[in-house]
Design a protein around this motif. Structure first.
Motif, PDB file in Angstrom:
ATOM      1  N   ILE A  13      37.120  -1.312  31.381  1.00 51.14           N
ATOM      2  CA  ILE A  13      38.374  -1.157  30.631  1.00 51.14           C
ATOM      3  C   ILE A  13      38.671   0.317  30.392  1.00 51.14           C
ATOM      4  CG2 ILE A  13      39.455  -1.558  28.382  1.00 51.14           C
ATOM      5  CD1 ILE A  13      38.117  -4.331  28.419  1.00 51.14           C
ATOM      6  N   TRP A  16      39.858   1.712  33.593  1.00 50.46           N
ATOM      7  CA  TRP A  16      41.235   1.276  33.838  1.00 50.46           C
ATOM      8  C   TRP A  16      42.221   2.122  33.034  1.00 50.46           C
ATOM      9  CZ3 TRP A  16      44.596  -0.871  30.193  1.00 50.46           C
ATOM     10  CH2 TRP A  16      45.796  -1.330  30.710  1.00 50.46           C
ATOM     11  N   ALA A  17      41.912   2.335  31.754  1.00 50.37           N
ATOM     12  CA  ALA A  17      42.809   3.105  30.896  1.00 50.37           C
ATOM     13  C   ALA A  17      42.948   4.541  31.400  1.00 50.37           C
ATOM     14  CB  ALA A  17      42.291   3.100  29.460  1.00 50.37           C
ATOM     15  N   VAL A  20      45.074   4.456  34.648  1.00 50.18           N
ATOM     16  CA  VAL A  20      46.502   4.198  34.432  1.00 50.18           C
ATOM     17  C   VAL A  20      47.193   5.435  33.880  1.00 50.18           C
ATOM     18  CG1 VAL A  20      48.118   2.901  32.990  1.00 50.18           C
ATOM     19  CG2 VAL A  20      46.327   1.709  34.209  1.00 50.18           C
ATOM     20  N   ILE A  29      43.118   0.183  40.173  1.00 47.76           N
ATOM     21  CA  ILE A  29      42.991   0.285  38.728  1.00 47.76           C
ATOM     22  C   ILE A  29      43.180  -1.079  38.079  1.00 47.76           C
ATOM     23  CG2 ILE A  29      43.992   1.345  36.673  1.00 47.76           C
ATOM     24  CD1 ILE A  29      42.358   3.220  38.519  1.00 47.76           C
ATOM     25  N   HIS A  30      44.129  -1.850  38.552  1.00 50.14           N
ATOM     26  CA  HIS A  30      44.365  -3.161  37.964  1.00 50.14           C
ATOM     27  C   HIS A  30      43.250  -4.131  38.337  1.00 50.14           C
ATOM     28  CE1 HIS A  30      48.127  -1.862  36.386  1.00 50.14           C
ATOM     29  NE2 HIS A  30      48.481  -1.404  37.568  1.00 50.14           N
ATOM     30  N   LEU A  33      40.619  -3.806  35.728  1.00 53.53           N
ATOM     31  CA  LEU A  33      40.960  -4.541  34.509  1.00 53.53           C
ATOM     32  C   LEU A  33      40.652  -6.027  34.665  1.00 53.53           C
ATOM     33  CD1 LEU A  33      42.206  -4.586  31.693  1.00 53.53           C
ATOM     34  CD2 LEU A  33      44.413  -4.934  32.776  1.00 53.53           C
ATOM     35  N   ALA A  36      36.936  -6.566  34.465  1.00 50.89           N
ATOM     36  CA  ALA A  36      36.468  -6.398  33.095  1.00 50.89           C
ATOM     37  C   ALA A  36      36.783  -7.639  32.259  1.00 50.89           C
ATOM     38  CB  ALA A  36      37.116  -5.169  32.467  1.00 50.89           C
ATOM     39  N   ILE A  37      37.961  -8.181  32.409  1.00 55.25           N
ATOM     40  CA  ILE A  37      38.334  -9.377  31.651  1.00 55.25           C
ATOM     41  C   ILE A  37      37.459 -10.558  32.048  1.00 55.25           C
ATOM     42  CG2 ILE A  37      40.173 -11.071  31.318  1.00 55.25           C
ATOM     43  CD1 ILE A  37      42.150  -8.721  31.464  1.00 55.25           C
TER      44      ILE A  37
END
Length: 51
Positions: A13, A16-17, A20, A29-30, A33, A36-37
């Protein structure tokens, strides 16, 4: 094992942040995410419920 999944999820995460807001690397990058989820959800599902 559960704490390892949480650590991986947090690292992804954060990556990713940073991606982005700093680099705009597109789909990669997505994908971080999403991974991670999924890791976070697996950790929640596998954790023993303490009711």
């Amino acid at each position: 094992m559960r704490s390892l999944l949480y650590i991986i999820a947090v690292i992804l995460i954060i990556g990713w942040a940073i991606g982005v807001f700093a680099y705009s690397a597109g789909g990669l990058i997505h994908a971080l995410l999403i991974i991670a989820i999924i890791s976070f959800l697996i950790g929640i599902i596998r954790s023993p419920s303490t009711v």
